[in-house]
Design a protein around this motif. Structure first.
Motif, PDB file in Angstrom:
ATOM      1  N   VAL A  22      -2.881   3.600   7.600  1.00 32.41           N
ATOM      2  CA  VAL A  22      -1.778   3.025   8.497  1.00 32.41           C
ATOM      3  C   VAL A  22      -0.570   3.676   7.957  1.00 32.41           C
ATOM      4  N   THR A  23       0.368   4.235   8.687  1.00 32.65           N
ATOM      5  CA  THR A  23       1.629   4.809   8.406  1.00 32.65           C
ATOM      6  C   THR A  23       2.746   3.784   8.351  1.00 32.65           C
ATOM      7  N   LYS A  24       3.594   4.184   7.723  1.00 35.22           N
ATOM      8  CA  LYS A  24       4.963   3.407   7.913  1.00 35.22           C
ATOM      9  C   LYS A  24       5.529   2.924   9.160  1.00 35.22           C
ATOM     10  N   GLU A  25       5.202   4.140  10.119  1.00 33.71           N
ATOM     11  CA  GLU A  25       5.649   3.802  11.603  1.00 33.71           C
ATOM     12  C   GLU A  25       4.652   2.787  12.238  1.00 33.71           C
ATOM     13  N   ASN A  83       1.723   6.799  -1.699  1.00 33.74           N
ATOM     14  CA  ASN A  83       1.312   7.851  -1.116  1.00 33.74           C
ATOM     15  C   ASN A  83       1.746   7.924   0.188  1.00 33.74           C
ATOM     16  N   GLY A  84       2.351   6.899   0.916  1.00 35.18           N
ATOM     17  CA  GLY A  84       2.871   6.960   2.206  1.00 35.18           C
ATOM     18  C   GLY A  84       2.015   6.460   3.168  1.00 35.18           C
ATOM     19  N   VAL A  85       0.753   6.054   2.887  1.00 38.05           N
ATOM     20  CA  VAL A  85       0.153   5.398   3.878  1.00 38.05           C
ATOM     21  C   VAL A  85      -0.829   4.199   3.307  1.00 38.05           C
ATOM     22  N   VAL A  86      -1.186   3.218   3.995  1.00 41.18           N
ATOM     23  CA  VAL A  86      -1.933   1.903   3.586  1.00 41.18           C
ATOM     24  C   VAL A  86      -3.412   2.083   4.039  1.00 41.18           C
ATOM     25  N   ASN A  87      -4.439   1.834   3.015  1.00 44.51           N
ATOM     26  CA  ASN A  87      -5.804   1.982   3.565  1.00 44.51           C
ATOM     27  C   ASN A  87      -6.390   0.730   3.394  1.00 44.51           C
ATOM     28  N   ILE A  88      -7.362   0.327   3.656  1.00 47.36           N
ATOM     29  CA  ILE A  88      -8.006  -0.918   3.962  1.00 47.36           C
ATOM     30  C   ILE A  88      -8.014  -1.729   2.411  1.00 47.36           C
ATOM     31  N   ARG A  89      -8.481  -0.957   1.421  1.00 48.00           N
ATOM     32  CA  ARG A  89      -8.242  -1.474  -0.069  1.00 48.00           C
ATOM     33  C   ARG A  89      -6.964  -2.052  -0.349  1.00 48.00           C
ATOM     34  N   GLU A 138      -8.071  -4.127  11.135  1.00 45.38           N
ATOM     35  CA  GLU A 138      -8.983  -3.583  12.242  1.00 45.38           C
ATOM     36  C   GLU A 138      -8.334  -3.865  13.648  1.00 45.38           C
ATOM     37  N   VAL A 139      -7.886  -4.927  13.625  1.00 47.04           N
ATOM     38  CA  VAL A 139      -7.347  -5.421  15.085  1.00 47.04           C
ATOM     39  C   VAL A 139      -5.850  -5.140  15.573  1.00 47.04           C
ATOM     40  N   CYS A 140      -5.172  -5.146  14.356  1.00 48.96           N
ATOM     41  CA  CYS A 140      -3.483  -4.877  14.417  1.00 48.96           C
ATOM     42  C   CYS A 140      -3.468  -3.326  14.526  1.00 48.96           C
ATOM     43  N   PHE A 141      -4.277  -2.390  13.860  1.00 49.13           N
ATOM     44  CA  PHE A 141      -4.027  -0.995  13.772  1.00 49.13           C
ATOM     45  C   PHE A 141      -5.252  -0.323  14.532  1.00 49.13           C
ATOM     46  N   ASP A 142      -5.870  -0.805  15.406  1.00 45.39           N
ATOM     47  CA  ASP A 142      -6.827  -0.021  16.230  1.00 45.39           C
ATOM     48  C   ASP A 142      -7.735   0.629  15.349  1.00 45.39           C
ATOM     49  N   SER A 143      -8.417  -0.073  14.442  1.00 44.64           N
ATOM     50  CA  SER A 143      -9.497   0.395  13.615  1.00 44.64           C
ATOM     51  C   SER A 143      -9.080   1.808  13.028  1.00 44.64           C
ATOM     52  N   LYS A 144      -8.110   2.240  12.753  1.00 48.93           N
ATOM     53  CA  LYS A 144      -7.551   3.266  11.920  1.00 48.93           C
ATOM     54  C   LYS A 144      -7.859   3.056  10.422  1.00 48.93           C
ATOM     55  N   LEU A 188      11.027  -4.394   7.167  1.00 47.29           N
ATOM     56  CA  LEU A 188       9.429  -4.139   7.238  1.00 47.29           C
ATOM     57  C   LEU A 188       9.134  -2.761   6.450  1.00 47.29           C
ATOM     58  N   SER A 189      10.159  -1.669   6.316  1.00 48.82           N
ATOM     59  CA  SER A 189       9.767  -0.520   5.601  1.00 48.82           C
ATOM     60  C   SER A 189       9.897  -0.808   4.107  1.00 48.82           C
ATOM     61  N   LEU A 190      10.590  -1.927   3.638  1.00 51.84           N
ATOM     62  CA  LEU A 190      10.380  -2.200   2.287  1.00 51.84           C
ATOM     63  C   LEU A 190       9.266  -2.832   1.815  1.00 51.84           C
ATOM     64  N   LEU A 191       8.965  -3.890   2.921  1.00 53.67           N
ATOM     65  CA  LEU A 191       7.503  -4.329   2.613  1.00 53.67           C
ATOM     66  C   LEU A 191       6.315  -3.309   2.670  1.00 53.67           C
ATOM     67  N   PHE A 192       6.462  -2.421   3.538  1.00 51.21           N
ATOM     68  CA  PHE A 192       5.300  -1.532   3.524  1.00 51.21           C
ATOM     69  C   PHE A 192       5.228  -0.908   2.357  1.00 51.21           C
ATOM     70  N   GLY A 193       6.501  -0.506   1.635  1.00 50.80           N
ATOM     71  CA  GLY A 193       6.567  -0.012   0.436  1.00 50.80           C
ATOM     72  C   GLY A 193       5.835  -0.689  -0.688  1.00 50.80           C
TER      73      GLY A 193
END
Length: 206
Positions: free
Chosen positions: A176-179, A140-146, A167-173, A128-133
């Motif tokens: 999203v961080t790797k964690e 930059n260490g975070v994922v935005n909606i774009r 929106e649903v999975c990440f509480d409308s943040k 999951l960490s690799l996929l986040f990358g």
């Protein structure tokens, strides 16, 4: 064409039954869990040949590089991430050759065998960490909606469904961080409760 009934039958034949998470029904017989795994498999099957291969991961990076107009350096780094994901997770660390293709029954069996282990949630952290990358397009260490939308469109999810899952999975943040991603990803692979929001991680279930 894969159906849940023949997949479940194949899993039971090859791997037996595995108790569901939190006392749920055996995963090999849990149609909701099977649909989630089949959805993830289908999203990674970039060429639609009913197998996942090294070429699918390379095609994913090529699509992302085109959609996000990535630099050659960034695309190269992402290529390394997906190859590591392919080799360490989908091939279980074994050298199966460049041409090896994973059928859906083998993928579900791989996940079932992983979930038999007492530290299964911890073992899911690396892939999951690799996929986040890969999803973190600018690194930059975070994922935005774009970035989330670009990635999801590359794997066949519509823009509207990608926005909904974010929106649903990440509480409308807004980011999203790797964690955050790992926590939702772990739930996607382990939870059998159909009400859990992690079901939306890769768009509508197949």
């Amino acid at each position: 064409m894969h159906t849940l009934s023949n997949i479940a039958s194949g899993i039971r034949t090859l791997f037996g039954t595995v108790p569901g998470m939190n006392g749920g029904s055996a995963l090999g017989d849990n149609s909701f869990w099977q649909r989630k795994m089949l959805t993830h498999f289908t999203r990674m099957d970039m060429n639609g040949d009913n197998f996942v291969s090294r070429d699918d991961f390379k095609s994913l990076v090529k699509s992302l590089a085109n959609k996000a107009k990535l630099s050659d350096q960034r695309a190269f780094l992402m290529q390394r991430l997906v190859i590591q994901l392919w080799e360490d997770f989908w091939c279980c660390g074994e050298d199966k050759g460049f041409e090896y293709k994973v059928p859906v029954e083998e993928f579900l069996g791989l996940v079932i065998n992983l979930l038999k282990l007492s530290d299964s949630k911890a073992l899911l952290e690396e892939p999951l960490s690799l996929l986040f990358g890969v999803i973190d397009l600018d690194g930059n260490g975070v994922v935005n909606i774009r970035e989330w939308t670009i990635y999801n469109e590359a794997i066949g999810v519509s823009e509207n469904d990608a926005v909904h899952s974010f929106e649903v999975c990440f509480d409308s943040k807004t980011e999203v961080t790797k964690e955050d991603f790992i926590a939702v990803g772990q739930a996607f692979f382990t939870v059998t409760d159909e009400r859990h929001t992690s079901r939306h991680l890769w768009g509508p279930l197949v």
